[in-house]
Write a protein that holds these residues in place. Sequence first.
Motif, PDB file in Angstrom:
ATOM      1  N   GLN A   1      -2.473 -39.027   4.961  1.00  0.00           N
ATOM      2  CA  GLN A   1      -2.941 -39.513   3.662  1.00  0.00           C
ATOM      3  C   GLN A   1      -2.402 -38.646   2.530  1.00  0.00           C
ATOM      4  O   GLN A   1      -2.039 -39.156   1.459  1.00  0.00           O
ATOM      5  CB  GLN A   1      -4.476 -39.524   3.630  1.00  0.00           C
ATOM      6  CG  GLN A   1      -5.128 -40.475   4.612  1.00  0.00           C
ATOM      7  CD  GLN A   1      -4.876 -41.937   4.274  1.00  0.00           C
ATOM      8  OE1 GLN A   1      -4.437 -42.275   3.188  1.00  0.00           O
ATOM      9  NE2 GLN A   1      -5.147 -42.821   5.227  1.00  0.00           N
ATOM     10  N   PHE A   2      -2.335 -37.338   2.740  1.00  0.00           N
ATOM     11  CA  PHE A   2      -1.817 -36.435   1.715  1.00  0.00           C
ATOM     12  C   PHE A   2      -0.357 -36.754   1.405  1.00  0.00           C
ATOM     13  O   PHE A   2       0.061 -36.767   0.250  1.00  0.00           O
ATOM     14  CB  PHE A   2      -1.946 -34.982   2.176  1.00  0.00           C
ATOM     15  CG  PHE A   2      -1.420 -33.977   1.177  1.00  0.00           C
ATOM     16  CD1 PHE A   2      -2.243 -33.489   0.168  1.00  0.00           C
ATOM     17  CD2 PHE A   2      -0.113 -33.518   1.245  1.00  0.00           C
ATOM     18  CE1 PHE A   2      -1.768 -32.568  -0.765  1.00  0.00           C
ATOM     19  CE2 PHE A   2       0.384 -32.598   0.322  1.00  0.00           C
ATOM     20  CZ  PHE A   2      -0.456 -32.118  -0.691  1.00  0.00           C
TER      21      PHE A   2
ATOM     22  N   ASP B   1      -1.614 -38.703  -7.872  1.00  0.00           N
ATOM     23  CA  ASP B   1      -1.629 -37.762  -8.989  1.00  0.00           C
ATOM     24  C   ASP B   1      -0.475 -36.769  -8.954  1.00  0.00           C
ATOM     25  O   ASP B   1      -0.470 -35.787  -9.672  1.00  0.00           O
ATOM     26  CB  ASP B   1      -2.955 -36.996  -9.010  1.00  0.00           C
ATOM     27  CG  ASP B   1      -3.185 -36.176  -7.748  1.00  0.00           C
ATOM     28  OD1 ASP B   1      -2.595 -36.537  -6.706  1.00  0.00           O
ATOM     29  OD2 ASP B   1      -3.931 -35.189  -7.808  1.00  0.00           O
ATOM     30  N   VAL B   2       0.526 -37.020  -8.117  1.00  0.00           N
ATOM     31  CA  VAL B   2       1.654 -36.094  -7.993  1.00  0.00           C
ATOM     32  C   VAL B   2       2.855 -36.643  -8.748  1.00  0.00           C
ATOM     33  O   VAL B   2       3.229 -37.799  -8.582  1.00  0.00           O
ATOM     34  CB  VAL B   2       2.011 -35.875  -6.509  1.00  0.00           C
ATOM     35  CG1 VAL B   2       3.331 -35.139  -6.380  1.00  0.00           C
ATOM     36  CG2 VAL B   2       0.911 -35.083  -5.808  1.00  0.00           C
TER      37      VAL B   2
ATOM     38  N   HIS C   1      -0.167 -41.077   0.379  1.00  0.00           N
ATOM     39  CA  HIS C   1      -0.976 -41.598  -0.730  1.00  0.00           C
ATOM     40  C   HIS C   1      -1.390 -40.462  -1.655  1.00  0.00           C
ATOM     41  O   HIS C   1      -2.489 -39.912  -1.543  1.00  0.00           O
ATOM     42  CB  HIS C   1      -2.210 -42.322  -0.183  1.00  0.00           C
ATOM     43  CG  HIS C   1      -1.874 -43.475   0.712  1.00  0.00           C
ATOM     44  ND1 HIS C   1      -1.262 -44.627   0.261  1.00  0.00           N
ATOM     45  CD2 HIS C   1      -2.038 -43.644   2.056  1.00  0.00           C
ATOM     46  CE1 HIS C   1      -1.076 -45.461   1.276  1.00  0.00           C
ATOM     47  NE2 HIS C   1      -1.530 -44.891   2.367  1.00  0.00           N
ATOM     48  N   GLN C   2      -0.494 -40.102  -2.582  1.00  0.00           N
ATOM     49  CA  GLN C   2      -0.765 -39.054  -3.562  1.00  0.00           C
ATOM     50  C   GLN C   2      -0.500 -39.590  -4.966  1.00  0.00           C
ATOM     51  O   GLN C   2       0.565 -39.379  -5.537  1.00  0.00           O
ATOM     52  CB  GLN C   2       0.117 -37.823  -3.286  1.00  0.00           C
ATOM     53  CG  GLN C   2      -0.446 -36.856  -2.278  1.00  0.00           C
ATOM     54  CD  GLN C   2      -1.700 -36.148  -2.753  1.00  0.00           C
ATOM     55  OE1 GLN C   2      -1.841 -35.845  -3.932  1.00  0.00           O
ATOM     56  NE2 GLN C   2      -2.636 -35.905  -1.846  1.00  0.00           N
TER      57      GLN C   2
ATOM     58  N   ARG D   1       6.511 -37.287  -9.158  1.00  0.00           N
ATOM     59  CA  ARG D   1       7.460 -37.475  -8.063  1.00  0.00           C
ATOM     60  C   ARG D   1       8.908 -37.388  -8.559  1.00  0.00           C
ATOM     61  O   ARG D   1       9.496 -38.382  -8.935  1.00  0.00           O
ATOM     62  CB  ARG D   1       7.218 -38.810  -7.375  1.00  0.00           C
ATOM     63  CG  ARG D   1       5.799 -38.917  -6.848  1.00  0.00           C
ATOM     64  CD  ARG D   1       5.538 -40.247  -6.184  1.00  0.00           C
ATOM     65  NE  ARG D   1       4.164 -40.294  -5.691  1.00  0.00           N
ATOM     66  CZ  ARG D   1       3.805 -40.809  -4.536  1.00  0.00           C
ATOM     67  NH1 ARG D   1       4.695 -41.301  -3.725  1.00  0.00           N
ATOM     68  NH2 ARG D   1       2.542 -40.822  -4.166  1.00  0.00           N
TER      69      ARG D   1
ATOM     70  N   TRP E   1       3.827 -30.717  -2.259  1.00  0.00           N
ATOM     71  CA  TRP E   1       3.782 -32.035  -1.602  1.00  0.00           C
ATOM     72  C   TRP E   1       5.098 -32.328  -0.906  1.00  0.00           C
ATOM     73  O   TRP E   1       5.129 -32.805   0.228  1.00  0.00           O
ATOM     74  CB  TRP E   1       3.462 -33.081  -2.665  1.00  0.00           C
ATOM     75  CG  TRP E   1       3.522 -34.514  -2.248  1.00  0.00           C
ATOM     76  CD1 TRP E   1       2.685 -35.146  -1.363  1.00  0.00           C
ATOM     77  CD2 TRP E   1       4.436 -35.505  -2.712  1.00  0.00           C
ATOM     78  NE1 TRP E   1       3.031 -36.481  -1.261  1.00  0.00           N
ATOM     79  CE2 TRP E   1       4.109 -36.722  -2.074  1.00  0.00           C
ATOM     80  CE3 TRP E   1       5.493 -35.480  -3.620  1.00  0.00           C
ATOM     81  CZ2 TRP E   1       4.802 -37.903  -2.316  1.00  0.00           C
ATOM     82  CZ3 TRP E   1       6.189 -36.669  -3.854  1.00  0.00           C
ATOM     83  CH2 TRP E   1       5.836 -37.853  -3.203  1.00  0.00           C
TER      84      TRP E   1
ATOM     85  N   LYS F   1       2.038 -28.879  -7.731  1.00  0.00           N
ATOM     86  CA  LYS F   1       1.611 -29.594  -6.535  1.00  0.00           C
ATOM     87  C   LYS F   1       2.701 -30.516  -6.012  1.00  0.00           C
ATOM     88  O   LYS F   1       2.787 -30.784  -4.810  1.00  0.00           O
ATOM     89  CB  LYS F   1       0.338 -30.392  -6.819  1.00  0.00           C
ATOM     90  CG  LYS F   1      -0.365 -30.883  -5.560  1.00  0.00           C
ATOM     91  CD  LYS F   1      -1.712 -31.495  -5.877  1.00  0.00           C
ATOM     92  CE  LYS F   1      -2.455 -31.881  -4.591  1.00  0.00           C
ATOM     93  NZ  LYS F   1      -3.784 -32.475  -4.877  1.00  0.00           N
ATOM     94  N   SER F   2       3.557 -30.995  -6.913  1.00  0.00           N
ATOM     95  CA  SER F   2       4.652 -31.865  -6.494  1.00  0.00           C
ATOM     96  C   SER F   2       5.598 -31.136  -5.539  1.00  0.00           C
ATOM     97  O   SER F   2       6.030 -31.702  -4.532  1.00  0.00           O
ATOM     98  CB  SER F   2       5.433 -32.362  -7.722  1.00  0.00           C
ATOM     99  OG  SER F   2       6.525 -33.165  -7.333  1.00  0.00           O
TER     100      SER F   2
ATOM    101  N   PRO G   1      -7.259 -34.826   2.074  1.00  0.00           N
ATOM    102  CA  PRO G   1      -6.017 -35.052   1.350  1.00  0.00           C
ATOM    103  C   PRO G   1      -6.094 -34.800  -0.149  1.00  0.00           C
ATOM    104  O   PRO G   1      -5.069 -34.685  -0.814  1.00  0.00           O
ATOM    105  CB  PRO G   1      -5.697 -36.521   1.645  1.00  0.00           C
ATOM    106  CG  PRO G   1      -7.023 -37.139   1.952  1.00  0.00           C
ATOM    107  CD  PRO G   1      -7.812 -36.072   2.635  1.00  0.00           C
ATOM    108  N   ASP G   2      -7.307 -34.714  -0.710  1.00  0.00           N
ATOM    109  CA  ASP G   2      -7.469 -34.484  -2.143  1.00  0.00           C
ATOM    110  C   ASP G   2      -7.654 -33.008  -2.469  1.00  0.00           C
ATOM    111  O   ASP G   2      -8.064 -32.661  -3.579  1.00  0.00           O
ATOM    112  CB  ASP G   2      -8.669 -35.281  -2.678  1.00  0.00           C
ATOM    113  CG  ASP G   2      -8.473 -36.781  -2.513  1.00  0.00           C
ATOM    114  OD1 ASP G   2      -7.323 -37.245  -2.665  1.00  0.00           O
ATOM    115  OD2 ASP G   2      -9.463 -37.482  -2.214  1.00  0.00           O
TER     116      ASP G   2
END
Length: 229
Positions: free
Chosen positions: A118-119, A125-126, A122-123, A128, A70, A66-67, A41-42
């Motif tokens: 999980q990606f 660093d994104v 639980h993110q 949102r 995601w 990445k947002s 997921p990281d």
Amino acid sequence: MNREEEPVNTDGRRGRWAGHREQRRAELTEAAIEAIRELGPDVAMDAIAAHAGVSKPVLYRYFADKSQLWLAVGQRAAEMVVEAIAPAVAQVREERDVIAAAIDAYLAHIAADTELYQFVVHQPDVARSRDVVADVVDTVASGMARIFGDRLRARGLDSGAALPWAYGVVGYVQTVGDWWLRQQQPISREALGDYLTTFLWGGVSGIAHAADIPGGLAAYQEETRHGLA
């Protein structure tokens, strides 16, 4: 070519380009999902690009950051949850079995696709701009609401309860399922599914009883409030 025809052709080219772009985004989203499953997921954007067979600048043509990726992955993940639940539910007829089948299908799905779960969920660093988890809940709850609504209407009852019930079920099961994964599945999927089904069934079982009462759900709720049911 006269001037009146040019905008039509221009719009046609734009339409074809938009269709191609959406198709390419879908392909890259699927490639990202495979990268997440394989690399965890990281996973970084450059690793996702390499897994997709494109350069990082090409990936950024379709996802600004990445947002955005995601969000696209989360939307696809929501569709996959519904795709997992719907066939399981379709195979059963009794209401308790519907709840049990939906819960088991969901738990089986997230347990088999933990890295993707999980990606999406639980993110930290994104950035949102939208809450993809809420989008996932919306998608799954809408699917469940259709199922509940069909069941209520089949019994001649008001289907207005279908959507809030669906959100309640999805939120409850998602929260417990998240705990279950974070704790590395401390109890079996079968046991957890039975616990959740038993807890939820007390509310859902009122459907059958309400169908036999003049006034339907409202009358049933009134009876329950006064201890008559």
